[in-house]
Scaffold this active site. Structure first.
Site: not given
Ligand SMILES: *Cc1c(COP(=O)(O)O)cnc(C)c1O
Length: 485
Positions: A107
């Site tokens: 993120k």
């Molecule tokens: C948010 C997240 C995901 C999923 O990503 P999306 O864009 O919501 O599909 C996968 N792995 C981790 C560790 C995340 O924080």
């Protein structure tokens, strides 16, 4: 060039306004009706990572000036490596490490950039960002918005719904403009509470005359999606530089998927011209997307499982709506009808021509808890590569994909978190045992593997707790109004 709502072609917004608003007023998501087919993708591959970011973000958000300054401010010196998202060869595959940012979560790639995009777009008014988090988004947003002038951020997390490490990351957060508050309840309570605050404020005009605007750092914001397109280009350029592919070769990407933002960014990269082969959607036991991509039937009426890869525990993948828009050739009525059906009945079925297009670009598989754990153990024993639970799901599905399709195209597995954020599950997978609290487990994992603990996680335990607020869901509105003065 304007964005428009996936549900109504007449609802349009300039790119910077779409970033400020997040969601379109009718509840749809903002999309670009005509993605640039003349994008200079080959020239982009010659740039360094920040240069790529500047060029791609300028194409997707053309009304911003000085994008180069914004990307510098967002990223320079903030990640473990100057190229932000390193690519590692592991066995026959490649792992794209997206977790080298300030909070060890993928993120960070988006939430480092979003504050810059918001500051550049906003006028005189103050912005208050409201975020409900199940763990990773909260900390990445707090760091991204820390001490950003003119913007305050409030993060709500479920009191007993995040890991000890995740909680420590949030309650020790410094910054004059940050507020962190626990909610007595689960993640849905926090998330629904935030939605209710938004609608109460809009409907009753509660911030009238205050020069304050509420906004969100949620992944449906185009300002969070656009920065993620960059690492697909970066991975492709790395493969080319190392001689593993030649310009024009198709590369497949395997993506651990929750809200469908990460994988959709890969689809946008493909629309911009990058030779992306298949996008492989990896799910855990919550496999609503696996069924959808295999059959065209989306059905959220199924049990919800709490798994060891919690960021993928999701039954409504919001960003899928943007893909539906594209599969229907930009037909907003079709998308609006499908979304209405989903909210009324919990399911929908796309027609044969949409399904055919979907399967041309996407493949899907899922991996349950036992497979996740086995994959972590196997990768460590056979490749000395330590991965987290989300990445393990993706690796497992990558192997399913290889054996089902017999492809020998290069496979890039996207890695979305540091193993040290899920120390208990990872320890059990490689050693069979996990003792003490999560901080003990981090050290145990480090002693066992020698893989360095990210510095900011290692020092968490000794940092002072700065945020103590715990409230009931009913108190969220007054909590926000008090801080939005
Ligand atoms: C948010 C997240 C995901 C999923 O990503 P999306 O864009 O919501 O599909 C996968 N792995 C981790 C560790 C995340 O924080």
């Amino acid at each position: 060039m304007k964005y428009q709502s996936t549900r109504n072609a007449a609802l349009t917004a300039m790119p910077s306004q779409a970033v400020l608003q997040g969601l379109a007023p009718d509840g749809g998501l903002y999309v670009l009706p005509n993605l640039r087919l003349d994008f200079d993708w080959q020239g982009t591959l010659r740039l360094d990572t920040l240069g790529m970011a500047t060029k791609i973000l300028s194409a997707l958000l053309p009304d911003y000036a000085n994008m180069d300054k914004l990307t510098q401010r967002a990223y320079a010196g903030k990640f473990e490596t100057p190229d932000l998202t390193p690519l590692r060869q592991v066995g026959d595959n490649y792992v794209l490490e997206l977790f080298r940012g300030p909070t060890s979560a993928f993120k960070d790639v988006a939430l480092s950039m979003l504050p810059q995009l918001m500051v550049a777009a906003k006028g005189e008014e103050k912005i208050v960002i409201l975020t409900a988090t199940s763990g990773d988004t909260g900390k990445a947003a707090l760091v991204g918005f820390q001490d950003v002038p003119g913007i305050d951020i409030i993060v709500f997390y479920p009191e007993n719904g995040v890991s000890a490490v995740q909680k420590a990351q949030m309650v020790t957060q410094q910054g004059k403009n940050v507020h962190v508050c626990a909610i007595r309840g689960n993640f849905d309570d926090a998330q629904n509470g935030v939605k209710q605050v938004f609608s109460a404020v809009t409907q009753q005009n509660l911030l009238a005359g205050r020069k304050v605007r509420l906004s969100s750092a949620n992944s449906i914001n185009i300002g969070r999606l656009a920065p993620q397109v960059v690492y697909y280009f970066k991975a492709y350029a790395d493969l080319e530089k190392k001689g593993h592919i030649r310009r024009g070769d198709a590369v497949d990407f395997v993506v651990p998927t929750g809200n469908f933002g990460d994988i959709l960014a890969g689809f946008i990269a493909k629309q911009l011209g990058l030779p992306v082969g298949r996008l492989v959607c990896a799910s855990n036991a919550n496999n609503v997307l696996t069924e959808f991509i295999q059959t065209g039937h989306y059905d959220r009426r199924r049990p919800f499982y709490k798994t060891s890869s919690p960021s993928m525990d999701i039954l409504i993948s919001s960003n899928l709506e943007r893909l539906l828009y594209s599969l229907s050739d930009g037909n907003a009525e079709t998308v609006a009808a499908l979304m209405q059906q989903l909210s009324q009945t919990g399911e929908y079925q796309i027609d044969a021509s949409m399904l055919q297009r979907l399967q041309k670009d996407f493949w899907a598989g899922c991996c349950e808890e036992a497979g996740t754990s086995q994959t972590i153990g196997k990768l460590w024993r056979e490749q000395q590569y330590l991965c987290d639970t989300h990445t393990a799901v993706a690796w497992n599905v990558a192997e399913q994909y290889r054996s089902a399709t017999k492809t020998d195209a290069p496979l890039v597995v996207l890695s979305t978190a540091s193993a040290y954020k899920f120390p208990a599950a990872v320890l059990k997978a490689i050693d069979g045992e996990a003792c003490g609290d999560e901080f003990d487990q981090m050290e145990q994992l480090h002693r066992l593997t020698g893989v360095p603990i990210p510095a900011h996680l290692a020092k968490l335990r000794s940092q002072p707790v700065l945020h103590h607020d715990v409230i009931n869901r009913e108190e969220m509105l007054s909590y926000v109004l008090e801080r939005a003065k």
